[in-house]
Design an enzyme around this catalytic site. Structure first.
Site, mmCIF file in Angstrom:
data_model
loop_
_atom_site.group_PDB
_atom_site.id
_atom_site.type_symbol
_atom_site.label_atom_id
_atom_site.label_comp_id
_atom_site.label_asym_id
_atom_site.label_seq_id
_atom_site.Cartn_x
_atom_site.Cartn_y
_atom_site.Cartn_z
ATOM 1 N N GLU A 53 -18.661 -2.867 21.591
ATOM 2 C CA GLU A 53 -19.646 -2.719 22.316
ATOM 3 C C GLU A 53 -19.893 -1.506 23.089
ATOM 4 O O GLU A 53 -21.223 -1.345 23.231
ATOM 5 C CB GLU A 53 -19.377 -3.973 23.399
ATOM 6 C CG GLU A 53 -19.015 -5.321 22.991
ATOM 7 C CD GLU A 53 -17.516 -5.764 22.610
ATOM 8 O OE1 GLU A 53 -17.103 -6.848 22.742
ATOM 9 O OE2 GLU A 53 -17.107 -4.791 21.911
ATOM 10 N N CYS A 90 -15.269 -4.799 28.188
ATOM 11 C CA CYS A 90 -16.677 -4.758 27.531
ATOM 12 C C CYS A 90 -17.410 -5.687 28.364
ATOM 13 O O CYS A 90 -18.760 -5.214 28.232
ATOM 14 C CB CYS A 90 -16.542 -5.097 25.975
ATOM 15 S SG CYS A 90 -15.626 -3.860 24.893
ATOM 16 N N TRP A 176 2.727 2.240 -16.834
ATOM 17 C CA TRP A 176 1.476 1.423 -16.025
ATOM 18 C C TRP A 176 1.058 0.382 -17.099
ATOM 19 O O TRP A 176 1.119 0.341 -18.333
ATOM 20 C CB TRP A 176 0.556 2.371 -16.188
ATOM 21 C CG TRP A 176 0.667 3.424 -15.019
ATOM 22 C CD1 TRP A 176 0.803 4.732 -15.550
ATOM 23 C CD2 TRP A 176 0.839 3.474 -13.589
ATOM 24 N NE1 TRP A 176 0.978 5.627 -14.244
ATOM 25 C CE2 TRP A 176 0.989 4.588 -13.208
ATOM 26 C CE3 TRP A 176 0.509 2.366 -12.916
ATOM 27 C CZ2 TRP A 176 1.152 4.905 -11.637
ATOM 28 C CZ3 TRP A 176 1.007 2.593 -11.424
ATOM 29 C CH2 TRP A 176 1.192 3.753 -10.972
ATOM 30 N N ARG A 190 -4.629 -1.028 -0.411
ATOM 31 C CA ARG A 190 -3.723 -0.246 0.708
ATOM 32 C C ARG A 190 -4.338 0.207 2.081
ATOM 33 O O ARG A 190 -3.737 0.298 2.989
ATOM 34 C CB ARG A 190 -3.093 0.866 -0.123
ATOM 35 C CG ARG A 190 -1.858 0.406 -1.052
ATOM 36 C CD ARG A 190 -1.132 1.690 -1.532
ATOM 37 N NE ARG A 190 -0.450 1.314 -2.840
ATOM 38 C CZ ARG A 190 0.114 2.122 -3.651
ATOM 39 N NH1 ARG A 190 -0.097 3.482 -3.604
ATOM 40 N NH2 ARG A 190 1.181 1.897 -4.553
ATOM 41 N N ASP A 206 11.801 2.389 -9.821
ATOM 42 C CA ASP A 206 10.521 2.835 -9.884
ATOM 43 C C ASP A 206 10.045 4.100 -9.074
ATOM 44 O O ASP A 206 9.065 4.895 -9.425
ATOM 45 C CB ASP A 206 9.393 2.032 -9.669
ATOM 46 C CG ASP A 206 9.497 0.677 -10.394
ATOM 47 O OD1 ASP A 206 10.233 0.908 -11.600
ATOM 48 O OD2 ASP A 206 9.161 -0.344 -10.163
ATOM 49 N N LEU A 210 3.707 4.559 -2.650
ATOM 50 C CA LEU A 210 3.044 3.808 -1.668
ATOM 51 C C LEU A 210 2.312 3.953 -0.711
ATOM 52 O O LEU A 210 2.209 3.859 0.399
ATOM 53 C CB LEU A 210 4.050 2.786 -1.328
ATOM 54 C CG LEU A 210 5.234 2.089 -2.022
ATOM 55 C CD1 LEU A 210 6.443 1.467 -1.407
ATOM 56 C CD2 LEU A 210 4.092 1.045 -2.970
ATOM 57 N N GLU A 278 4.431 -4.910 -2.483
ATOM 58 C CA GLU A 278 4.425 -4.467 -3.761
ATOM 59 C C GLU A 278 5.699 -4.265 -4.114
ATOM 60 O O GLU A 278 6.595 -3.322 -4.029
ATOM 61 C CB GLU A 278 3.481 -2.917 -3.836
ATOM 62 C CG GLU A 278 2.082 -3.151 -3.558
ATOM 63 C CD GLU A 278 1.599 -1.665 -3.533
ATOM 64 O OE1 GLU A 278 1.452 -1.242 -4.824
ATOM 65 O OE2 GLU A 278 0.781 -1.271 -2.856
ATOM 66 N N LEU A 283 11.969 -10.344 -4.726
ATOM 67 C CA LEU A 283 11.538 -10.414 -3.428
ATOM 68 C C LEU A 283 10.251 -11.040 -3.348
ATOM 69 O O LEU A 283 10.025 -11.799 -2.264
ATOM 70 C CB LEU A 283 11.495 -8.970 -3.023
ATOM 71 C CG LEU A 283 10.919 -8.906 -1.611
ATOM 72 C CD1 LEU A 283 11.886 -9.496 -0.351
ATOM 73 C CD2 LEU A 283 10.951 -7.386 -1.239
ATOM 74 N N GLY A 285 9.373 -13.729 -5.004
ATOM 75 C CA GLY A 285 9.641 -14.913 -5.116
ATOM 76 C C GLY A 285 10.273 -15.758 -3.863
ATOM 77 O O GLY A 285 9.753 -16.784 -3.058
#
Length: 349
Positions: A53, A90, A176, A190, A206, A210, A278, A283, A285
């Site tokens: 505002e 505001c 990939w 992200r 891996d 991230l 990710e 994890l 599950g």
């Protein structure tokens, strides 16, 4: 579409620019209209900076002069704040500007604040209209609203899999599953999150980054927090990118014994409203079984890998739960499915 909806769409457009940038505050947009024309617009850029505002009032005054606001209407995606915090209220700015009507979409999810603006503004002779495009505007602040309701962030699970539900390709092939178009969309996802959460196992296997790599996505914001859940922090590779790149200070290691407690810690200590997950199937599950996942984004690659790692462990959605608001989008040769989990518990959105 009536005029109120037309201008609220414009305010929602402004608010969308703040997604992923404003926590612990919600993204908010505002548009000031006089004689059927837009006088000024604004969006909340970050906590501690002017609210939408105030930004709209500043722009309208700069472009058209202060007198142009007299008798104007301001359209706001969220009920204007009525208390003084890191920034002025505001409602005070609206009153001082001489605006005669306030139209907002969603009441403040904080029960201590909800409806206070209506009473205050009306006591100064300002007309108040609420509920315009409430569902659409409400989707913008789901993470903030969930934090206000139960102290937990909005959690989105992102995964990529082959057609047979596997996370990995056969040995000797590339890492990939999905193509460059899908990976670019993951970057955009992200950028809408306050934190990216993964497992110690994923870090060891891996070595993910991230992070955000597109300068346009990083403009005006910090890298998202990168959160590793693990019961064995000493086994994490010290030379992994999360711990030695240029923004390693944005990496957190939290206990994996109680994922819900870890999520609450992110809210309380780091102002996190939204988390993107990710990780591997185990994890993922566990989070799903604990009822901690609110939204799923699944990228499916046109391949059959028969790899050893399943995309999802655990028991799956409990009976009676559904995935709603489902939409599909194609990125190159990959298909993305996105939807919101409707839970059987009272915590459902």
């Amino acid at each position: 579409m009536n005029d109120h909806e037309l201008w609220m769409h414009r305010a929602i457009e402004e608010a969308s620019r703040g997604i992923g940038r404003t926590s612990p505050n919600p993204p908010v947009g505002a548009v000031i209209v006089g004689n059927g024309k837009e006088l000024g617009a604004g969006w909340h850029r970050a906590a501690g900076q002017p609210h939408a505002e105030r930004e709209a009032i500043r722009e309208a005054s700069k472009l058209h002069g202060q007198d142009a606001l007299l008798g104007a209407t301001i359209f706001v995606t969220l009920e204007p704040c009525s208390t003084v915090g890191r920034t002025p209220a505001c409602t005070t700015g609206v009153i001082e500007a001489g605006i005669s009507r306030v139209v907002y979409a969603v009441a403040d999810p904080n029960p201590a604040h909800a409806g206070r603006a209506d009473e205050l503004l009306r006591s100064h002779g300002i007309e108040v209209v609420s509920g315009v495009l409430a569902d659409e505007a409400g989707r913008l602040i789901r993470p903030f609203a969930k934090v206000q309701r139960c102290g937990l962030p909005w959690v989105m699970l992102k995964t990529a899999m082959s057609l047979d539900g596997r996370l990995t390709r056969p040995p000797g092939e590339g890492m990939w599953l999905t193509g460059t178009e899908s990976r670019a969309e993951v970057q955009r996802l992200r950028a809408r999150a306050d934190a990216i959460l993964t497992s110690g196992e994923t870090v060891r296997r891996d070595r993910p980054r991230l992070d955000l790599r597109d300068p346009a996505l990083l403009e005006g914001r910090a890298q998202p927090w990168r959160v590793v859940l693990t019961d064995d922090p000493e086994s994490l590779p010290k030379d992994a990118p999360l711990f030695c790149d240029g923004h390693s200070a944005r990496t957190l290691i939290l206990s994996g014994k109680d994922p819900e407690a870890a999520l609450r810690q992110l809210v309380m200590e780091h102002g996190v409203n939204s988390v993107m997950v990710e990780c591997g199937g185990r994890l993922a599950g566990a989070l799903l079984d604990a009822g901690l996942i609110d939204e799923v984004v699944v990228f499916m690659a046109p391949m059959l890998t028969a790899g050893p790692v399943a995309a999802l462990g655990g028991a799956g959605l409990p009976e009676g739960s559904t995935i709603d608001e489902v939409r599909f989008e194609r990125f190159g040769q990959d298909l993305m499915m996105r939807g919101v989990i409707r839970k059987t518990t009272t915590d459902a959105e």
